[in-house]
Write a protein that holds these residues in place. Structure first.
Motif, PDB file in Angstrom:
ATOM      1  N   GLY A 233     115.742  80.398 -67.423  1.00 10.24           N
ATOM      2  CA  GLY A 233     114.676  80.407 -68.423  1.00 10.24           C
ATOM      3  C   GLY A 233     115.255  80.315 -69.819  1.00 10.24           C
ATOM      4  N   ASP A 234     114.707  81.099 -70.748  1.00 12.78           N
ATOM      5  CA  ASP A 234     115.262  81.389 -72.071  1.00 12.78           C
ATOM      6  C   ASP A 234     115.088  80.326 -73.141  1.00 12.78           C
ATOM      7  OD1 ASP A 234     116.805  83.061 -73.916  1.00 12.78           O
ATOM      8  OD2 ASP A 234     118.413  81.607 -73.654  1.00 12.78           O
ATOM      9  N   VAL A 235     115.292  79.038 -72.856  1.00 11.82           N
ATOM     10  CA  VAL A 235     115.505  78.061 -73.934  1.00 11.82           C
ATOM     11  C   VAL A 235     114.249  77.301 -74.358  1.00 11.82           C
ATOM     12  CG1 VAL A 235     117.943  77.789 -73.443  1.00 11.82           C
ATOM     13  CG2 VAL A 235     116.311  76.321 -72.258  1.00 11.82           C
ATOM     14  N   HIS A 236     113.086  77.586 -73.761  1.00 14.31           N
ATOM     15  CA  HIS A 236     111.809  76.994 -74.170  1.00 14.31           C
ATOM     16  C   HIS A 236     111.798  75.472 -74.001  1.00 14.31           C
ATOM     17  CE1 HIS A 236     111.595  80.593 -77.237  1.00 14.31           C
ATOM     18  NE2 HIS A 236     111.776  80.978 -75.976  1.00 14.31           N
ATOM     19  N   THR A 237     112.648  74.975 -73.134  1.00 10.86           N
ATOM     20  CA  THR A 237     112.738  73.553 -72.839  1.00 10.86           C
ATOM     21  C   THR A 237     113.029  73.390 -71.361  1.00 10.86           C
ATOM     22  OG1 THR A 237     113.584  73.041 -75.058  1.00 10.86           O
ATOM     23  CG2 THR A 237     113.975  71.395 -73.357  1.00 10.86           C
TER      24      THR A 237
ATOM     25  N   VAL B 185     122.779  72.744 -58.330  1.00  9.53           N
ATOM     26  CA  VAL B 185     121.876  72.192 -59.337  1.00  9.53           C
ATOM     27  C   VAL B 185     121.273  73.336 -60.138  1.00  9.53           C
ATOM     28  CG1 VAL B 185     121.347  70.177 -57.926  1.00  9.53           C
ATOM     29  CG2 VAL B 185     119.838  72.163 -57.832  1.00  9.53           C
ATOM     30  N   GLU B 186     120.895  73.027 -61.378  1.00  9.57           N
ATOM     31  CA  GLU B 186     120.210  73.992 -62.237  1.00  9.57           C
ATOM     32  C   GLU B 186     118.856  73.431 -62.635  1.00  9.57           C
ATOM     33  OE1 GLU B 186     120.956  76.809 -66.165  1.00  9.57           O
ATOM     34  OE2 GLU B 186     122.071  74.922 -66.005  1.00  9.57           O
ATOM     35  N   LEU B 187     117.821  74.236 -62.462  1.00  7.31           N
ATOM     36  CA  LEU B 187     116.462  73.894 -62.867  1.00  7.31           C
ATOM     37  C   LEU B 187     116.040  74.903 -63.917  1.00  7.31           C
ATOM     38  CD1 LEU B 187     114.985  73.404 -59.284  1.00  7.31           C
ATOM     39  CD2 LEU B 187     115.933  71.630 -60.773  1.00  7.31           C
ATOM     40  N   VAL B 188     115.724  74.433 -65.110  1.00  8.81           N
ATOM     41  CA  VAL B 188     115.405  75.313 -66.232  1.00  8.81           C
ATOM     42  C   VAL B 188     113.916  75.224 -66.526  1.00  8.81           C
ATOM     43  CG1 VAL B 188     115.912  75.895 -68.632  1.00  8.81           C
ATOM     44  CG2 VAL B 188     117.712  74.920 -67.174  1.00  8.81           C
ATOM     45  N   ALA B 189     113.229  76.358 -66.415  1.00  6.44           N
ATOM     46  CA  ALA B 189     111.798  76.415 -66.713  1.00  6.44           C
ATOM     47  C   ALA B 189     111.607  76.506 -68.219  1.00  6.44           C
ATOM     48  CB  ALA B 189     111.163  77.612 -66.028  1.00  6.44           C
ATOM     49  N   THR B 190     110.761  75.664 -68.764  1.00 10.42           N
ATOM     50  CA  THR B 190     110.396  75.788 -70.168  1.00 10.42           C
ATOM     51  C   THR B 190     109.551  77.045 -70.347  1.00 10.42           C
ATOM     52  OG1 THR B 190     109.393  74.626 -72.064  1.00 10.42           O
ATOM     53  CG2 THR B 190     108.294  74.399 -69.930  1.00 10.42           C
ATOM     54  N   SER B 191     109.048  77.275 -71.533  1.00 10.51           N
ATOM     55  CA  SER B 191     108.287  78.497 -71.784  1.00 10.51           C
ATOM     56  C   SER B 191     106.827  78.348 -71.381  1.00 10.51           C
ATOM     57  CB  SER B 191     108.374  78.872 -73.263  1.00 10.51           C
ATOM     58  OG  SER B 191     107.668  77.944 -74.059  1.00 10.51           O
ATOM     59  N   ILE B 192     106.203  79.498 -71.127  1.00 11.29           N
ATOM     60  CA  ILE B 192     104.760  79.551 -70.912  1.00 11.29           C
ATOM     61  C   ILE B 192     104.017  79.327 -72.229  1.00 11.29           C
ATOM     62  CG2 ILE B 192     102.854  81.127 -70.355  1.00 11.29           C
ATOM     63  CD1 ILE B 192     104.217  80.110 -67.856  1.00 11.29           C
ATOM     64  N   ALA B 193     104.511  79.934 -73.308  1.00  9.76           N
ATOM     65  CA  ALA B 193     103.839  79.789 -74.608  1.00  9.76           C
ATOM     66  C   ALA B 193     104.809  79.793 -75.790  1.00  9.76           C
ATOM     67  CB  ALA B 193     102.805  80.899 -74.794  1.00  9.76           C
ATOM     68  N   SER B 194     106.017  80.306 -75.616  1.00 13.27           N
ATOM     69  CA  SER B 194     106.929  80.497 -76.747  1.00 13.27           C
ATOM     70  C   SER B 194     107.244  79.177 -77.437  1.00 13.27           C
ATOM     71  CB  SER B 194     108.222  81.148 -76.257  1.00 13.27           C
ATOM     72  OG  SER B 194     107.951  82.377 -75.634  1.00 13.27           O
ATOM     73  N   ASP B 195     107.201  79.207 -78.764  1.00  9.35           N
ATOM     74  CA  ASP B 195     107.381  78.061 -79.666  1.00  9.35           C
ATOM     75  C   ASP B 195     106.157  77.175 -79.761  1.00  9.35           C
ATOM     76  OD1 ASP B 195     109.802  78.693 -80.749  1.00  9.35           O
ATOM     77  OD2 ASP B 195     110.980  77.532 -79.326  1.00  9.35           O
TER      78      ASP B 195
END
Length: 508
Positions: free
Chosen positions: A401-405, A425-435
């Protein structure tokens, strides 16, 4: 969903009464923070609620006063509660913020269940949960991954859209809430709605902030739809804290840490084994999903040394390769490698917080990376990669998580050598609302994708990941919303990646 009928209580005829002897007015509904479940096992799970008829009451106790309250709970195999399989009572106490954690056991594996609570004459909403499959089962599953829900930056529509996908398990990767004072950190669209007053510093502050977030109907809907497995990042306490090092210059970090940990446990569907003791909170843990998947939930804050080079993104930070700098710490890394060796699952999923792949922002031979990520701890990343490779894990997948992208990336043992071993592999979840609403800058993304050829996706819009695991493959769907600055945005799938069994790489 059913379950809004009353608990069965036998009643006879009621004699007429005078006005003077009439029953006192009914108390306000104490279930305004909803219900939740979590950490499913083959024979049980955690059921949670917190009583709060006035969620933002100034004392942090939700308007409950100071007297303990008996709470009845029921677990059924059907949404109408015709077939109740477990029930009992629990006591909500002021010392625990009037939270209730129930751990029913002896249930059937791989089953859907429904649960509810009753207190002070009110019945809670119904929650849906499930047990994990039996050991050895290769039952397909759907999971959701989400992170970073800043209340002031937008509405939590993405949670409701995520719940509509009917996940078997929700993995929340941190920054469930933000500790900032009102208006002190604006998103791309400014402040959409306001935090409770002040930056969180005391137990009361953190309790009220948790209550404010759970007052959101979309978040409550997501909790009620499926069991969650939660892990925190920094904002559940304060921005960029690590280990015993505060993220701000405000004195009293130890007291803040103790308060934040206590409030986090009170407000999450965590087992009693995660109950905090002082400034220690046991959050790294494992969950098994039959023989299909093992989930390894990691804590990248509590055991980490301070970020090198004052947390800044920069080139030439020699200390980022210092082998004494840790993220997981020796005990957690040893636990992880042991868990990977013993897993035997088709898929091993590492749920953690900070960006793991190298993310180089400088074009050309220079390397410019962020220090509040694994890039700031290169030697520790090498140790992690070596542990994964040594373990023989068949299909390692990292959720971040963390990076809002949103990102999708291959993890290479040596990011300077495209032919080096694939770790996973790495899958990065963007934010729910942050930014706020976010954006998708294709020109900037093209440059970063060129500089980081292990990346297959970069998208700065809001959303979540839906992953589908079978014995043959992982399918990862990235869902995005075009806006969160107002309610009701639809979600659509904007990217899909498939990882075949044994590939350790994204199919592009």
């Amino acid at each position: 969903m059913g379950g809004l009928t009353t608990l069965g209580v036998a009643c006879g005829p009621v004699a007429p009464t005078s006005t003077a002897s009439a029953a006192p007015p009914k108390r306000p509904d104490p279930f305004r923070l909803g219900v939740a479940s979590g950490d499913p096992r083959p024979d049980g799970m955690v059921l949670w609620t917190r009583l709060a008829p006035r969620p933002l009451a100034e004392d942090g106790l939700g308007g409950m006063g100071r007297a303990p309250v008996e709470v009845r709970w029921q677990l059924a195999s059907d949404a109408r509660f015709r077939h109740i399989v477990r029930q009992g009572t629990a006591t909500a106490r002021p010392s625990g913020g009037f939270a209730v954690h129930v751990e029913p056991s002896g249930l059937e594996p791989g089953r859907e269940y429904f649960y509810r609570f009753r207190a002070q004459g009110h019945l809670s909403p119904t929650g849906r949960t499930r047990t994990a499959p039996a050991r050895g089962a290769l039952t397909p599953m759907t999971f959701a991954a989400a992170s970073c829900s800043h209340y002031e930056h937008g509405y939590f529509t993405a949670y409701r859209r995520m719940a509509a996908q009917d996940p078997d398990l929700v993995l929340h990767l941190g920054d469930y809430l933000y500790e900032y004072a009102p208006g002190s950190y604006s998103g791309t669209n400014g402040v959409v709605r306001r935090h409770t007053e002040g930056k969180c510093q005391t137990l009361t502050d953190y309790r009220r902030r948790h209550a404010q977030y759970k007052s959101d109907p979309d978040l409550r809907a997501a909790h009620a739809a499926a069991p969650w497995a939660v892990i925190w990042d920094d904002h559940e306490l304060e921005d960029n804290w690590t280990g015993s090092t505060p993220g701000s210059k405000v004195p009293g970090f130890s007291a803040r840490k103790k308060a934040a940990m206590r409030a986090y446990y009170e407000n999450m569907p965590l087992r009693a084994s995660s109950r905090p003791s002082g400034t220690k909170l046991q959050l790294f843990r494992g969950l098994s999903w039959g023989a299909l998947a093992s989930f390894h939930l990691l804590d990248t804050r509590q055991y980490r040394t301070d970020q090198p080079c004052d947390d800044w993104m920069r080139t030439g930070c020699d200390s980022r390769t210092d082998p004494s700098h840790r993220v997981l710490g020796a005990r957690q890394l040893k636990w992880l490698e042991s868990g990977l060796r013993a897993s035997g699952a088709r898929w091993d999923v590492l749920a953690q917080q900070i960006f793991l792949a190298r993310r180089d922002y400088a074009l050309g031979p220079a390397v410019e990376v962020g220090m509040d990520s694994w890039d700031g701890y290169a030697a520790e990343r090498d140790r992690l990669f070596d542990a994964v490779l040594r373990s023989g894990a068949r299909n390692p997948v990292v959720l971040t998580g963390d990076v809002h992208t949103a990102y999708a990336s291959d993890l290479l043992r040596d990011f300077d050598d495209p032919a080096s071993a694939r770790v996973g592999v790495e899958l990065v979840a963007t934010s729910i609302a942050s930014d706020g609403d976010g954006y998708r800058d294709r020109s900037v993304n093209a440059v970063l994708l060129q500089e980081n050829p292990h990346f297959a996706l970069m998208d700065q819009r809001r959303g979540y990941i839906i992953g589908r695991l079978t014995s043959e493959s992982l399918t990862a769907d990235f869902h995005t919303l075009e806006y969160v600055s107002r309610r009701g945005a639809p979600a659509r799938r904007t990217a899909r990646f498939v990882v075949p069994d044994g590939a350790r790489s994204l199919a592009r």
